[in-house]
Scaffold this active site. Structure first.
Site, PDB file in Angstrom:
ATOM      1  N   GLU A 169       9.093   0.808   5.823  1.00 17.88           N
ATOM      2  CA  GLU A 169       8.823   1.624   6.998  1.00 17.88           C
ATOM      3  C   GLU A 169       8.626   3.094   6.650  1.00 17.88           C
ATOM      4  O   GLU A 169       7.893   3.809   7.330  1.00 17.88           O
ATOM      5  CB  GLU A 169       9.990   1.491   7.990  1.00 17.88           C
ATOM      6  CG  GLU A 169      10.134   0.129   8.625  1.00 17.88           C
ATOM      7  CD  GLU A 169       9.147  -0.108   9.745  1.00 17.88           C
ATOM      8  OE1 GLU A 169       8.548   0.877  10.215  1.00 17.88           O
ATOM      9  OE2 GLU A 169       8.977  -1.261  10.159  1.00 17.88           O
TER      10      GLU A 169
ATOM     11  N   GLU B 164       9.646  -4.043  17.326  1.00 17.02           N
ATOM     12  CA  GLU B 164       8.640  -4.222  16.275  1.00 17.02           C
ATOM     13  C   GLU B 164       7.323  -4.686  16.881  1.00 17.02           C
ATOM     14  O   GLU B 164       6.243  -4.262  16.464  1.00 17.02           O
ATOM     15  CB  GLU B 164       9.125  -5.231  15.230  1.00 17.02           C
ATOM     16  CG  GLU B 164      10.294  -4.750  14.383  1.00 17.02           C
ATOM     17  CD  GLU B 164       9.876  -3.760  13.308  1.00 17.02           C
ATOM     18  OE1 GLU B 164       8.718  -3.309  13.306  1.00 17.02           O
ATOM     19  OE2 GLU B 164      10.718  -3.440  12.457  1.00 17.02           O
TER      20      GLU B 164
ATOM     21  N   HIS C 251       7.251  -7.467  10.088  1.00 20.77           N
ATOM     22  CA  HIS C 251       8.645  -7.205  10.429  1.00 20.77           C
ATOM     23  C   HIS C 251       9.016  -7.854  11.763  1.00 20.77           C
ATOM     24  O   HIS C 251      10.145  -8.339  11.939  1.00 20.77           O
ATOM     25  CB  HIS C 251       8.890  -5.702  10.483  1.00 20.77           C
ATOM     26  CG  HIS C 251       8.624  -5.013   9.180  1.00 20.77           C
ATOM     27  ND1 HIS C 251       8.400  -3.662   9.068  1.00 20.77           N
ATOM     28  CD2 HIS C 251       8.544  -5.506   7.905  1.00 20.77           C
ATOM     29  CE1 HIS C 251       8.195  -3.358   7.786  1.00 20.77           C
ATOM     30  NE2 HIS C 251       8.282  -4.450   7.080  1.00 20.77           N
TER      31      HIS C 251
ATOM     32  N   ASP D 170       2.073  -4.013   8.943  1.00 24.15           N
ATOM     33  CA  ASP D 170       3.468  -4.007   8.505  1.00 24.15           C
ATOM     34  C   ASP D 170       4.395  -4.398   9.648  1.00 24.15           C
ATOM     35  O   ASP D 170       5.325  -5.209   9.490  1.00 24.15           O
ATOM     36  CB  ASP D 170       3.867  -2.617   8.006  1.00 24.15           C
ATOM     37  CG  ASP D 170       3.472  -2.372   6.561  1.00 24.15           C
ATOM     38  OD1 ASP D 170       2.871  -3.267   5.939  1.00 24.15           O
ATOM     39  OD2 ASP D 170       3.773  -1.277   6.054  1.00 24.15           O
ATOM     40  N   GLU D 171       4.160  -3.805  10.812  1.00 26.20           N
ATOM     41  CA  GLU D 171       5.020  -4.087  11.956  1.00 26.20           C
ATOM     42  C   GLU D 171       4.924  -5.555  12.361  1.00 26.20           C
ATOM     43  O   GLU D 171       5.909  -6.149  12.818  1.00 26.20           O
ATOM     44  CB  GLU D 171       4.642  -3.194  13.146  1.00 26.20           C
ATOM     45  CG  GLU D 171       4.596  -1.703  12.862  1.00 26.20           C
ATOM     46  CD  GLU D 171       5.926  -1.130  12.404  1.00 26.20           C
ATOM     47  OE1 GLU D 171       6.941  -1.858  12.391  1.00 26.20           O
ATOM     48  OE2 GLU D 171       5.965   0.069  12.068  1.00 26.20           O
TER      49      GLU D 171
ATOM     50  N   HIS E  12       5.138   4.764   6.590  1.00 27.36           N
ATOM     51  CA  HIS E  12       4.370   5.006   7.812  1.00 27.36           C
ATOM     52  C   HIS E  12       4.381   6.473   8.208  1.00 27.36           C
ATOM     53  O   HIS E  12       3.336   7.071   8.475  1.00 27.36           O
ATOM     54  CB  HIS E  12       4.930   4.143   8.953  1.00 27.36           C
ATOM     55  CG  HIS E  12       4.930   2.680   8.657  1.00 27.36           C
ATOM     56  ND1 HIS E  12       5.579   1.753   9.448  1.00 27.36           N
ATOM     57  CD2 HIS E  12       4.369   1.973   7.649  1.00 27.36           C
ATOM     58  CE1 HIS E  12       5.413   0.545   8.947  1.00 27.36           C
ATOM     59  NE2 HIS E  12       4.685   0.649   7.859  1.00 27.36           N
TER      60      HIS E  12
ATOM     61  N   TRP F  23       0.852  -1.179   0.000  1.00 30.68           N
ATOM     62  CA  TRP F  23       0.000   0.000   0.000  1.00 30.68           C
ATOM     63  C   TRP F  23       0.894   1.237   0.000  1.00 30.68           C
ATOM     64  O   TRP F  23       2.055   1.186   0.407  1.00 30.68           O
ATOM     65  CB  TRP F  23      -0.934   0.022   1.218  1.00 30.68           C
ATOM     66  CG  TRP F  23      -0.265  -0.028   2.557  1.00 30.68           C
ATOM     67  CD1 TRP F  23      -0.016  -1.113   3.331  1.00 30.68           C
ATOM     68  CD2 TRP F  23       0.265   1.096   3.298  1.00 30.68           C
ATOM     69  NE1 TRP F  23       0.620  -0.768   4.492  1.00 30.68           N
ATOM     70  CE2 TRP F  23       0.806   0.585   4.501  1.00 30.68           C
ATOM     71  CE3 TRP F  23       0.329   2.466   3.053  1.00 30.68           C
ATOM     72  CZ2 TRP F  23       1.393   1.406   5.467  1.00 30.68           C
ATOM     73  CZ3 TRP F  23       0.924   3.283   4.015  1.00 30.68           C
ATOM     74  CH2 TRP F  23       1.442   2.752   5.199  1.00 30.68           C
TER      75      TRP F  23
ATOM     76  N   THR G 153       5.738  -1.776  18.655  1.00 30.70           N
ATOM     77  CA  THR G 153       5.149  -0.875  17.671  1.00 30.70           C
ATOM     78  C   THR G 153       3.799  -1.382  17.202  1.00 30.70           C
ATOM     79  O   THR G 153       2.842  -0.618  17.062  1.00 30.70           O
ATOM     80  CB  THR G 153       6.096  -0.731  16.464  1.00 30.70           C
ATOM     81  OG1 THR G 153       7.328  -0.194  16.921  1.00 30.70           O
ATOM     82  CG2 THR G 153       5.515   0.195  15.422  1.00 30.70           C
TER      83      THR G 153
ATOM     84  N   GLU H 277       8.262   7.722  13.713  1.00 33.91           N
ATOM     85  CA  GLU H 277       8.330   7.136  12.376  1.00 33.91           C
ATOM     86  C   GLU H 277       9.174   7.998  11.438  1.00 33.91           C
ATOM     87  O   GLU H 277       9.930   7.480  10.620  1.00 33.91           O
ATOM     88  CB  GLU H 277       6.918   7.013  11.791  1.00 33.91           C
ATOM     89  CG  GLU H 277       5.978   6.077  12.526  1.00 33.91           C
ATOM     90  CD  GLU H 277       6.198   4.620  12.170  1.00 33.91           C
ATOM     91  OE1 GLU H 277       7.132   4.328  11.388  1.00 33.91           O
ATOM     92  OE2 GLU H 277       5.445   3.776  12.663  1.00 33.91           O
TER      93      GLU H 277
END
Length: 463
Positions: free
Chosen positions: A234, A287, A323, A319-320, A237, A153, A290, A196
């Site tokens: 990252e 991570e 990761h 996403d986090e 974000h 995205w 987060t 971020e």
């Protein structure tokens, strides 16, 4: 965002000293005891080029020269296990005992290397070989946790399209939705975004790690590609949160931009000693932290009526989560290849505490007024009060990692490894007992204090 909050323990210093020996990292602790830079490193593992204070002589790379140069370069590194008081240096003629104070707990067999007063480059040659042996593992098992660009995205997917005829009405709808967001929530969201946006610092930190760094900035190694592509994912974000907050009109963007610039300029100090064992333990924790934090900000946004913002936070948390799995898988493999070394790394990072790199955030005005506390300290209080990220979350993450890696069942052969294993396995319950006592004390003396944040035009917040 790769990193999240440093927990402010609400219990007494005496209690934490006995258990964790934490020292919150302050900017002034980055200087040597003499007020001069402590030292610099010219060789990666076992040698130090260090200028002895007041002597002007260069420390040679030999062991004896290194020992002598250390006398004038010890200073706080953020972990009390490595602290040496100024008078201790003058009073302690035993150099070997002095070395023991600063030797890395995560790598006791590594020669001490001090840079700016901190233990650095604690990775041994043997463990560097272990890291190099993991390249096929990274390619086959870990790299899949990154997505191709065409499947990712982008920030624009969640924002009004400037080319659309409905651009202005969509912005107006966004602004109306955010009117319901309370100021304490906005402070937490801004803090998330600022952290971020300091992404350049995090990539720089990863490229200081021995054995995995991107030496040229475009290395065709699996470690170099991982760092760059992880950073690229990252990067979206901060872009998205920044633009959303800008369009909302609810926050002072200039003060936020000042904060971001100050934070990137200040850097970060996760106390990972340029050691991938410590570095991947740090990122495994952060991570997940987060993910927890963004998930909570998303749920709060939904409660306040901004479902669009809730979806944004959920996407970032997703996403986090990917990761997190990647870094925890790396640690799992290190536990398999070197159980004692990784166990000591786990215990070492827990004793230091996992610090948020944004602990140096500064808007240029906060500390000089109001509570007198640093911006990050008051930001932590708001995050705690809104239950965005709490002491309980911190402890739960430790507990999760212990179960995730089945730490209790790992076979450690050395005394140091077994001692570290015992410490780690008992830690969550110890911390919960301390937290419960602290919570009771806080309830007895709970007096909310007014705090002003320039991010929200100095509107008062009570925490």
């Amino acid at each position: 965002m790769p990193f999240r909050f440093f927990i402010s323990w609400p219990w007494t210093e005496g209690e934490t000293e006995a258990l964790l020996r934490p020292t919150p990292m302050k900017v002034q602790a980055m200087r040597s005891l003499s007020g001069k830079p402590a030292c610099t490193s010219s060789r990666r593992f076992s040698s130090v080029s260090c200028r002895a204070t007041g002597s002007g002589s260069e420390g040679a790379s030999s062991y004896s020269s290194r020992r002598e140069s250390m006398k004038a370069s010890i200073n706080p590194s953020g972990a009390r296990s490595r602290l040496v008081a100024p008078n201790a240096i003058e009073a302690r003629p035993d150099v070997e005992a002095l070395e023991k104070l600063v030797r890395s707990e995560a790598a006791p067999d590594a020669s001490p290397v001090l840079i700016c007063g901190q233990v650095s480059h604690s990775l041994t040659k043997e463990r560097e070989e272990i890291i190099h042996s993991m390249e096929d593992f990274m390619e086959e098992k870990v790299y899949k946790y990154l997505k191709p660009v065409e499947k990712c995205w982008q920030a624009q997917d969640f924002l009004p399209d400037p080319a659309s005829e409905d651009f202005i009405p969509e912005i107006q709808a966004l602004r109306e939705r955010t009117l319901a967001l309370p100021d304490d929530y906005l402070v937490v969201l801004v803090g998330d975004m600022v952290t971020e946006e300091a992404l350049p610092t995090y990539m720089s930190m990863l490229n200081t790690i021995d054995g995995t760094r991107d030496e040229t900035g475009s290395d065709d190694t699996v470690w170099g590609k991982w760092t760059r592509e992880w950073t690229a994912e990252e990067n979206r974000h901060g872009d998205l949160l920044n633009k959303y907050l800008y369009l909302s009109g609810r926050v002072d963007m200039r003060q936020i931009e000042v904060t971001i610039q100050n934070l990137i300029g200040s850097g970060m100090c996760p106390k990972t000693e340029n050691n991938p064992y410590l570095g991947f333990m740090y990122t495994s924790f952060q991570e997940r932290a987060t993910k927890v934090s963004h998930g909570n900000t998303g749920r709060s946004a939904a409660k306040h009526g901004d479902q669009a913002l809730a979806n944004i936070c959920a996407q970032i948390a997703s996403d986090e989560a990917r990761h997190e799995k990647a870094y925890q898988l790396i640690c799992e493999e290190l536990f398999r290849l070197d159980p004692d070394g990784m166990m000591m790394a786990f215990a070492d990072m827990m004793k230091k505490q996992i610090v948020m790199p944004a602990h140096m955030m500064d808007d240029g005005v906060h500390t000089s007024r109001g509570s007198g506390a640093a911006l990050f300290e008051d930001f932590e209080k708001v995050a705690y009060a809104t239950e965005t990220y709490t002491t309980a979350d911190y402890i739960d993450i430790i507990d999760y990692l212990i179960k995730r890696w089945d730490v209790e069942s790992i076979k450690c052969s050395s005394a140091d490894g077994q001692k570290s294993q015992d410490y780690v396995c008992k830690l969550p319950n110890r911390l919960r007992r301390l937290a419960e006592r602290a919570e009771k004390r806080m309830k007895k003396t709970a007096n909310k204090q007014e705090v002003k944040f320039s991010w929200v035009y100095d509107r008062p917040i009570f925490v």
